[in-house]
Design a protein around this motif. Sequence first.
Motif, short mmCIF file in Angstrom:
data_model
loop_
_atom_site.label_atom_id
_atom_site.label_comp_id
_atom_site.label_asym_id
_atom_site.label_seq_id
_atom_site.Cartn_x
_atom_site.Cartn_y
_atom_site.Cartn_z
N ALA A 158 -33.17 94.34 26.61
CA ALA A 158 -33.36 93.17 27.46
C ALA A 158 -32.10 92.88 28.26
CB ALA A 158 -33.74 91.96 26.61
N LEU A 159 -30.94 93.11 27.60
CA LEU A 159 -29.68 92.84 28.28
C LEU A 159 -29.39 93.90 29.35
CD1 LEU A 159 -26.99 91.13 28.25
CD2 LEU A 159 -26.08 92.89 26.74
N ALA B 146 -28.95 86.91 26.98
CA ALA B 146 -29.43 87.88 27.96
C ALA B 146 -30.24 87.18 29.05
CB ALA B 146 -30.26 88.97 27.28
N VAL B 147 -31.11 86.28 28.64
CA VAL B 147 -31.92 85.53 29.61
C VAL B 147 -31.01 84.78 30.57
CG1 VAL B 147 -33.56 83.64 29.89
CG2 VAL B 147 -33.90 85.34 28.09
N PRO C 260 -25.72 87.52 38.83
CA PRO C 260 -25.49 88.95 39.11
C PRO C 260 -24.75 89.58 37.95
CG PRO C 260 -24.09 87.55 40.49
CD PRO C 260 -25.01 86.62 39.77
N PRO C 261 -24.98 90.88 37.72
CA PRO C 261 -24.31 91.54 36.59
C PRO C 261 -22.80 91.57 36.79
CG PRO C 261 -25.48 93.12 37.97
CD PRO C 261 -25.83 91.77 38.49
N LEU C 262 -22.07 91.43 35.70
CA LEU C 262 -20.61 91.40 35.74
C LEU C 262 -20.06 92.82 35.87
CD1 LEU C 262 -18.04 89.64 35.40
CD2 LEU C 262 -18.18 90.13 32.96
N LYS C 263 -20.63 93.70 35.06
CA LYS C 263 -20.15 95.07 35.03
C LYS C 263 -21.20 95.91 34.32
CE LYS C 263 -17.50 95.48 30.74
NZ LYS C 263 -17.97 96.67 30.25
N PRO C 264 -21.17 97.20 34.44
CA PRO C 264 -22.12 98.01 33.65
C PRO C 264 -21.76 97.92 32.16
CG PRO C 264 -20.75 99.39 35.12
CD PRO C 264 -20.29 98.00 35.30
N ILE D 60 -15.77 83.71 34.40
CA ILE D 60 -15.55 83.15 33.04
C ILE D 60 -16.86 82.88 32.31
CG2 ILE D 60 -14.75 81.12 31.78
CD1 ILE D 60 -12.27 81.13 33.46
N SER D 61 -17.80 82.20 32.99
CA SER D 61 -19.03 81.83 32.33
C SER D 61 -19.76 83.07 31.81
CB SER D 61 -19.91 81.05 33.32
OG SER D 61 -21.24 81.28 33.04
N ARG D 62 -19.89 84.14 32.67
CA ARG D 62 -20.59 85.36 32.25
C ARG D 62 -19.79 86.10 31.17
NH1 ARG D 62 -21.16 88.07 37.88
NH2 ARG D 62 -19.59 86.50 38.36
N ALA D 63 -18.48 86.16 31.38
CA ALA D 63 -17.65 86.88 30.41
C ALA D 63 -17.73 86.22 29.02
CB ALA D 63 -16.20 86.90 30.88
N LEU D 64 -17.75 84.85 29.01
CA LEU D 64 -17.86 84.16 27.73
C LEU D 64 -19.16 84.53 27.03
CD1 LEU D 64 -16.45 80.55 28.13
CD2 LEU D 64 -15.67 82.36 26.59
N LYS D 65 -20.25 84.60 27.83
CA LYS D 65 -21.54 84.92 27.23
C LYS D 65 -21.53 86.32 26.63
CE LYS D 65 -24.16 81.60 29.79
NZ LYS D 65 -24.15 81.22 31.21
#
Lengths: 259, 306, 230
Positions: free
Chosen positions: C38-39, C109-110, C116-120, C182-187
């Motif tokens: 899912a992620l 994941a949701v 947008p994706p941070l990185k592969p 930051i928000s995405r990286a924290l998740k």
Amino acid sequence: MSASVQATLKAEAKDLNFYYGDFKALKGISIPVHDKKITALIGPSGCGKSTFLRCFNRMHDLYPGNRYEGEITLNPDNVNILSPKVDPIEVRMRISMVFQKPNPFPKSIFENVAYGLRVRGINKRSVLEEKVEVALQNAALWNEVKDRLHDLAFNLSGGQQQRLCIARALAIDPEIMLFDEPTSALDPIATASIEELMDELKDRFTILIVTHNMQQAARVSDFTAFMYLGEVVEYNDTKKIFTNPDKQQTEDYITGRFG
Amino acid sequence: MQQSVAEIRRLIARHKFWDYAFAIVGMICLMVGILVLLSLFADLARTGAPRLTPAFFTSFPSRMAEEAGILSAWVGSVLVMVVTACAAVPLGVAAAIYLEEYAPKNWMTAIIEINVTNLAGVPSIVYGLLALGLFVYILGFGQSILSAGLTLALLILPVVIVATRESLRAVPGSIREAAYALGATRWQMVSDHVLPYSSAGIMTGIIMGLSRAIGETAPIITIGALTFIAFLPNSPISPEFPFVNAKWLMDPFTVMPIQMFNWTSRPEEEFQLNAAAAGVVLLAMTLAMNAVAIYLRYRIRKKIKW
Amino acid sequence: MEREHTFKQYDAELNEIRGLLLEMGGKVEQMIANAMKALVDRDSDLARRLIASDHEINHLEMAIDEKCLQVLARRQPAARDLRFMTLALKIVTDLERIGDQCTSVAKRAVELNQEPPLKPYIDLPRMANWASVMVKEALDAFVRGDSELAIKVCRDDQFVDGLNDQIQRELLTFMMEDPSTISRALKLNYISKYLERIADHATNVAEMVIFMVKGKDIRHTAPPSGDELA
């Protein structure tokens, strides 16, 4: 082993063999009996656990053709109670026994408890009365029988009769009390009260108990010896025996895989 | 394969037939025995009834049938029984205790045990002969109450021993072990426990033995009891110190069965009535003793249930 | 193979518990795989289905607890059987927690799928794979009474811990370079933490398996070496 093992030894069997005539019923038994602790003997029928118990008060001397080899030393005087030089009556005055089926004498409750004292030459009424009361209290029976001390012991229930037998055995202030499957003839509630009683008694007495009921050994004892075919397979802390015994045979027996 | 209910019922019916059949046969057998005895006793009682007056018990034998009584006979019987009991009970009980509790179990005791049992079957006249030689002549007791009592004691000794051993054996081993476990010696175990608990059975055995002895005639005749005694032996109790005496032991005597035997051998018809009356009394004495035994057993059994 | 109980029904009951635990383990492995899918595939639907399926795990947990209580009450197990029972009761908790961690991964994941994706993702799927294998091996070790395999699981945990450290350092550099991440990286940091927890639960199970087999409690001690337990 754990710290409780460092308690003093009340008795010790050393390389004990026992013969019924030509049949070797006990083979090289060596276990300690710790002071003021409960030691349980378990094992399948015919493994020799009762035979071993009855060596401690020389009950085998009553029947012809029985023979001991090796020693059971009794402390503090470090005497070998199996020695032919030691009078079995002396041993029985120091080590008393409670039997499988309640076996009160067909006398009054009072006389049942007093008998061991009378054998010891105590006949003074006031002394007897006091000691009988203490013994009945220690056996948790006093409140039930104090108003009918002179009734026949047979009128008591099975559990009460067994507690009477315990009172009789402890009235003489024994050094060791032997219990030979003391609850096998009793219902679960009476069994529980006897177990509770044993737990209280161990503050004052050293107890050796034979039991068919493994859970009983697990509940009441501090040390357990598992016997099989006349040998001690494993002697250990009860906690250890029932959670994680050293020997596979012990494990199979107590988990109900044989026996 | 399962049987049908009807089949099972038929099977049960067939099995039950033999149940009923035996119950009926058994009842008939029982009745034959009891009725014969009852009719004999009734006949005896009817014949003897006219003689059963108080005077019959308080009169000495006489040449006149109507005046003859059984005073000397019943007193003699009672005194002989006292001697018998005094001799047989301690001997028999002690011997039984030794055999049961003390004697080592080996071939010697096995032989003794078998012989004790066999002694119970020795004909009583043989005891009479033995006693004649031993008590009357060798020991010189003469034809006395003592001789008779001892003779009958010998006769019932095996009975007492066997009955006592049976009663001792009925005390469970667990009671013996309980006593030993408390530090009792063998003698304490026997005297404090086994003996008191088996006393009912022992008493029963003793009384059964005595009731056999009271009816014995042959050995008493052999040692020479007199058949016509118109006096009483010396009284065992005397008015002055020491209040008891042993003179009566050496007195001549007669006993109930001998008195009866004497009367039945008379030609006169009237004496047959006396014999019947004495028979009723003797029977009543025996039955009374057995009743006491049964009562004792019942009373003590009520207290002791193993 | 071990001897059977004299009372055969007892064996059947123990086997039933064993079977239920395996079923639960299988479901949990599936959940780990799905959470990662899912992620990585940005499949929010799959993530939502996964979150909804957590109740199945909870049901299994209750069923196993119930069964264990019955056996405890009726059979009074001793020694090896007693250790098995206490172990079963604990494993079930660990498995249930793993299920919870998976739903947490799915929830993150949701949330991530809405941005947008941070990185592969490279290390996270690797980590998830390791954790999943550890869970599987821990359960295999449990079923087979295989202490060697359990010891391997304990050792593997150190590798997963290493991966976790590495991912966190990497995410930290992202956050320092560009605060908008930051928000995405924290998740993602959370997810890494969740996976690390899953591996810890698997290690718990493995340690208890060693206890069951050897009767030796190695929890709260240094990681075991093979010779120590031989």
